[in-house]
Design a protein around this motif. Structure first.
Motif, PDB file in Angstrom:
ATOM      1  N   LEU A 107       0.840  -1.203   0.000  1.00 25.23           N
ATOM      2  CA  LEU A 107       0.000   0.000   0.000  1.00 25.23           C
ATOM      3  C   LEU A 107       0.875   1.253   0.000  1.00 25.23           C
ATOM      4  N   VAL A 108       1.890   1.278   0.854  1.00 26.06           N
ATOM      5  CA  VAL A 108       2.784   2.426   0.930  1.00 26.06           C
ATOM      6  C   VAL A 108       3.614   2.539  -0.345  1.00 26.06           C
ATOM      7  N   VAL A 109       4.079   1.414  -0.872  1.00 26.02           N
ATOM      8  CA  VAL A 109       4.840   1.440  -2.131  1.00 26.02           C
ATOM      9  C   VAL A 109       3.988   2.039  -3.255  1.00 26.02           C
ATOM     10  N   ALA A 110       2.745   1.579  -3.364  1.00 26.68           N
ATOM     11  CA  ALA A 110       1.867   2.071  -4.436  1.00 26.68           C
ATOM     12  C   ALA A 110       1.569   3.559  -4.266  1.00 26.68           C
ATOM     13  N   SER A 111       1.181   3.959  -3.062  1.00 26.30           N
ATOM     14  CA  SER A 111       0.807   5.361  -2.866  1.00 26.30           C
ATOM     15  C   SER A 111       2.002   6.292  -2.994  1.00 26.30           C
ATOM     16  N   THR A 112       3.155   5.882  -2.501  1.00 26.98           N
ATOM     17  CA  THR A 112       4.351   6.722  -2.601  1.00 26.98           C
ATOM     18  C   THR A 112       4.875   6.754  -4.034  1.00 26.98           C
ATOM     19  N   SER A 113       4.772   5.640  -4.754  1.00 25.41           N
ATOM     20  CA  SER A 113       5.208   5.602  -6.152  1.00 25.41           C
ATOM     21  C   SER A 113       4.409   6.580  -7.008  1.00 25.41           C
ATOM     22  N   LEU A 114       3.142   6.745  -6.684  1.00 19.41           N
ATOM     23  CA  LEU A 114       2.311   7.686  -7.438  1.00 19.41           C
ATOM     24  C   LEU A 114       2.800   9.122  -7.294  1.00 19.41           C
ATOM     25  N   LEU A 115       3.504   9.416  -6.216  1.00 18.69           N
ATOM     26  CA  LEU A 115       4.022  10.771  -5.994  1.00 18.69           C
ATOM     27  C   LEU A 115       5.307  11.050  -6.752  1.00 18.69           C
ATOM     28  N   LEU A 116       6.023  10.009  -7.140  1.00 21.67           N
ATOM     29  CA  LEU A 116       7.341  10.212  -7.743  1.00 21.67           C
ATOM     30  C   LEU A 116       7.308  10.969  -9.076  1.00 21.67           C
ATOM     31  N   ALA A 133      15.444  16.464  -1.954  1.00 22.27           N
ATOM     32  CA  ALA A 133      15.414  15.616  -0.755  1.00 22.27           C
ATOM     33  C   ALA A 133      14.110  14.833  -0.666  1.00 22.27           C
ATOM     34  N   VAL A 134      12.985  15.484  -0.963  1.00 22.01           N
ATOM     35  CA  VAL A 134      11.689  14.798  -0.929  1.00 22.01           C
ATOM     36  C   VAL A 134      11.677  13.646  -1.932  1.00 22.01           C
ATOM     37  N   LEU A 135      12.174  13.898  -3.126  1.00 22.09           N
ATOM     38  CA  LEU A 135      12.225  12.859  -4.155  1.00 22.09           C
ATOM     39  C   LEU A 135      13.102  11.694  -3.709  1.00 22.09           C
ATOM     40  N   VAL A 136      14.274  11.987  -3.187  1.00 23.91           N
ATOM     41  CA  VAL A 136      15.196  10.935  -2.754  1.00 23.91           C
ATOM     42  C   VAL A 136      14.588  10.132  -1.598  1.00 23.91           C
ATOM     43  N   ILE A 137      14.012  10.813  -0.617  1.00 24.80           N
ATOM     44  CA  ILE A 137      13.427  10.117   0.534  1.00 24.80           C
ATOM     45  C   ILE A 137      12.277   9.217   0.093  1.00 24.80           C
ATOM     46  N   ASN A 138      11.386   9.748  -0.748  1.00 23.67           N
ATOM     47  CA  ASN A 138      10.274   8.915  -1.219  1.00 23.67           C
ATOM     48  C   ASN A 138      10.766   7.745  -2.055  1.00 23.67           C
ATOM     49  N   GLY A 139      11.804   7.949  -2.853  1.00 29.94           N
ATOM     50  CA  GLY A 139      12.390   6.848  -3.626  1.00 29.94           C
ATOM     51  C   GLY A 139      12.975   5.777  -2.720  1.00 29.94           C
ATOM     52  N   ILE A 140      13.653   6.204  -1.672  1.00 30.48           N
ATOM     53  CA  ILE A 140      14.222   5.251  -0.710  1.00 30.48           C
ATOM     54  C   ILE A 140      13.115   4.456  -0.026  1.00 30.48           C
ATOM     55  N   ILE A 141      12.035   5.134   0.356  1.00 31.97           N
ATOM     56  CA  ILE A 141      10.917   4.446   1.010  1.00 31.97           C
ATOM     57  C   ILE A 141      10.328   3.388   0.081  1.00 31.97           C
ATOM     58  N   VAL A 142      10.132   3.743  -1.190  1.00 28.95           N
ATOM     59  CA  VAL A 142       9.559   2.797  -2.156  1.00 28.95           C
ATOM     60  C   VAL A 142      10.451   1.570  -2.299  1.00 28.95           C
ATOM     61  N   VAL A 143      11.744   1.779  -2.527  1.00 21.83           N
ATOM     62  CA  VAL A 143      12.670   0.657  -2.721  1.00 21.83           C
ATOM     63  C   VAL A 143      12.761  -0.179  -1.443  1.00 21.83           C
ATOM     64  N   LEU A 145      10.621  -0.519   1.129  1.00 20.62           N
ATOM     65  CA  LEU A 145       9.413  -1.290   1.449  1.00 20.62           C
ATOM     66  C   LEU A 145       9.122  -2.374   0.413  1.00 20.62           C
ATOM     67  N   ALA A 146       9.450  -2.129  -0.847  1.00 21.51           N
ATOM     68  CA  ALA A 146       9.261  -3.176  -1.859  1.00 21.51           C
ATOM     69  C   ALA A 146      10.164  -4.370  -1.548  1.00 21.51           C
ATOM     70  N   ARG A 147      11.402  -4.097  -1.186  1.00 25.97           N
ATOM     71  CA  ARG A 147      12.318  -5.190  -0.809  1.00 25.97           C
ATOM     72  C   ARG A 147      11.828  -5.899   0.446  1.00 25.97           C
ATOM     73  N   HIS A 148      11.397  -5.123   1.421  1.00 28.88           N
ATOM     74  CA  HIS A 148      10.882  -5.703   2.666  1.00 28.88           C
ATOM     75  C   HIS A 148       9.685  -6.607   2.378  1.00 28.88           C
ATOM     76  N   ALA A 149       8.759  -6.145   1.555  1.00 29.90           N
ATOM     77  CA  ALA A 149       7.553  -6.926   1.239  1.00 29.90           C
ATOM     78  C   ALA A 149       7.913  -8.204   0.487  1.00 29.90           C
ATOM     79  N   ARG A 150       8.861  -8.117  -0.448  1.00 28.69           N
ATOM     80  CA  ARG A 150       9.273  -9.319  -1.187  1.00 28.69           C
ATOM     81  C   ARG A 150       9.936 -10.331  -0.264  1.00 28.69           C
ATOM     82  N   ARG A 151      10.807  -9.862   0.627  1.00 30.10           N
ATOM     83  CA  ARG A 151      11.453 -10.773   1.579  1.00 30.10           C
ATOM     84  C   ARG A 151      10.424 -11.420   2.491  1.00 30.10           C
TER      85      ARG A 151
END
Length: 159
Positions: A107-116, A133-143, A145-151
């Motif tokens: 959910l967070v990956v999808a919603s944050t990805s829409l902001l990129l 900074a906002v772009l980098v932080i949101n990109g880090i969150i997406v990557v 959480l996506a890795r966390h969810a896959r693991r």
């Protein structure tokens, strides 16, 4: 649900951020509701106009400028409704991550990805350290959480 000490620190930081942002947004929504229902739009317009230059995104500046020009009970009600929805959704994201819902990170990956994409366009049009900074932080969150969810999905599948 993973125990608090078992959660990665990155996930704990994101959960705290979601709770803080969601709560602050709902407090702001309540204040806007009070102003809208109390008929104090002119006072709010003056306050917003003094702080417009602090907004990080050009779209946010344009939105704030439009609010100042057209402040009425109707527009304040719309703003209060949008803030209420955003705060509630952000708290839902935090809750889902906090309680270990399998869909929470997605959910967070999808919603944050829409902001990129809008953030990339805003940065290209009006580069600033804050936008970067906002772009980098949101990109880090997406990557992250996506890795966390896959693991997490792989670990659940292995059981």
């Amino acid at each position: 649900m993973a125990a608090r000490s078992e959660r990665p620190s990155g996930l704990r930081i994101i959960i705290a951020y979601k709770y803080i942002k969601g709560g602050a947004t709902l407090v702001l929504a309540i204040l806007v509701w009070i102003v809208a229902l109390g008929g104090s739009g002119a006072a709010l317009a003056e306050m917003v106009s003094r702080h417009l230059h602090h907004l990080a995104h050009p779209w946010a500046y344009r939105l704030g400028d439009a609010i100042v020009r057209a402040l009425s009970g109707h527009y304040l009600m719309i703003a209060a409704t949008v803030l209420s929805a955003d705060g509630t959704f952000t708290l839902l994201e935090g809750w889902a991550l906090h309680h270990g819902a399998w869909w929470g990170p997605w959910l967070v990956v999808a919603s944050t990805s829409l902001l990129l994409p809008p953030e990339i366009v805003a940065l290209a049009r009006h580069a600033s350290a804050v936008r970067g900074a906002v772009l980098v932080i949101n990109g880090i969150i997406v990557v992250y959480l996506a890795r966390h969810a896959r693991r997490h999905a792989k670990n659940e599948g292995a059981r």
